[in-house]
Design a protein around this motif. Structure first.
Motif, PDB file in Angstrom:
ATOM      1  N   ARG A   1       0.848  -1.208   0.000  1.00 42.18           N
ATOM      2  CA  ARG A   1       0.000   0.000   0.000  1.00 42.18           C
ATOM      3  C   ARG A   1       0.882   1.256   0.000  1.00 42.18           C
ATOM      4  O   ARG A   1       0.684   2.175  -0.786  1.00 42.18           O
TER       5      ARG A   1
ATOM      6  N   VAL B   1      -4.921   2.590  -4.385  1.00 40.13           N
ATOM      7  CA  VAL B   1      -4.821   1.121  -4.456  1.00 40.13           C
ATOM      8  C   VAL B   1      -5.839   0.433  -3.548  1.00 40.13           C
ATOM      9  O   VAL B   1      -6.149   0.922  -2.459  1.00 40.13           O
TER      10      VAL B   1
ATOM     11  N   ALA C   1      -4.590  -0.910  -8.729  1.00 41.57           N
ATOM     12  CA  ALA C   1      -4.029   0.412  -8.442  1.00 41.57           C
ATOM     13  C   ALA C   1      -4.290   1.333  -9.642  1.00 41.57           C
ATOM     14  O   ALA C   1      -4.032   0.953 -10.787  1.00 41.57           O
TER      15      ALA C   1
ATOM     16  N   PHE D   1       2.607   1.768  -3.493  1.00 44.22           N
ATOM     17  CA  PHE D   1       1.714   2.281  -4.536  1.00 44.22           C
ATOM     18  C   PHE D   1       1.335   3.740  -4.262  1.00 44.22           C
ATOM     19  O   PHE D   1       1.361   4.576  -5.165  1.00 44.22           O
TER      20      PHE D   1
END
Ligand SMILES: C[S@@+](CC[C@H](N)C(=O)[O-])C[C@H]1O[C@@H](n2cnc3c(N)ncnc32)[C@H](O)[C@@H]1O
Length: 212
Positions: free
Chosen positions: A185, A195, A209, A188
């Protein structure tokens, strides 16, 4: 970079499709719902698709059937040969997540199943950063891959494989770079993606994403 597992895949190519269809007990739980997972990744894809770690081409086939133009990237010669033998029309090039030939069409979606964990977290960061440059605004990364929800899950999965005497799986769990969901997480989001995660079996998560 990230190519240290290629020999393993050159050897696995011939029997890989038996593993994903549940014939190898060690990998049955890893690949549980395999077909559904590939279908779900395909359903999220839009426009021209770049696929990493094509393997024997099972996801590629679904993407082609759904009408996408697909460029496949696969570092293992034996996997590339297996994919081309099954799908003669598929474009599969030598390359990996971090180094691949110049593309001759714009890409809207980058997909990959059961492959991103071959990169260290540092390499994952580099790859996601490069993808944020390659994709247009609202472009997508759609991955399915093994990841751990937390430290307890990681321990539980490892201990279960040990109890079952699944030595090949244990070797993978200790040598490959299965990430924590929170780490993914962070990677991204810091590279400009919104995401979401959805658990698909005890090991695999769907990761969608969108570039902001
Ligand atoms: C477990 S298989 C998954 C194959 C296929 N995507 C599937 O879902 O069945 C992992 C694949 O990733 C490839 N691979 C390994 N390291 C890679 C890297 N650094 N970049 C891209 N692909 C890689 C392997 O050669 C192998 O074909």
């Amino acid at each position: 970079m990230g190519r240290e597992f290629i020999d393993l895949f050159d050897k696995w190519a011939i029997s890989y499709d038996e593993a994903v269809t549940g014939k190898d007990p060690e990998y049955r739980a890893v690949f549980e719902n395999y077909d559904t997972i590939l279908t779900e990744v395909t359903n999220h894809a839009e426009g021209n698709v770049l696929e990493f770690g094509v393997g024997t081409g099972n996801l590629s086939q679904k993407l082609l059937d759904a009408g996408h133009h697909v460029i496949g990237i696969e570092p293992s010669v034996a996997m590339r040969d297996a994919a081309k033998a099954k799908h003669p029309n598929l474009i599969v090039k030598d390359g990996d997540f971090l180094a691949f030939p110049q593309l001759d069409m714009p890409i809207f979606t980058i997909v990959s199943t059961f492959a991103f964990h071959h990169l260290t977290d540092e390499e994952k960061d580099k790859a996601i950063k490069a993808f944020s440059v390659l994709l247009p605004s609202n472009g997508k990364i759609v991955f399915a891959d093994t990841a751990y929800e937390n430290k307890e899950t990681k321990e539980r999965i490892f201990n279960k494989a040990k109890e079952q005497g699944y030595n090949d799986l244990l070797y993978d769990l200790t040598t490959e770079y299965y990430p924590m969901i929170d780490t993914l997480r962070t990677l991204f989001e810091k590279n400009g993606f919104y995401v979401t995660f959805k658990q698909m079996n005890d090991f695999a998560w769907l990761i969608v994403a969108e570039r902001q």
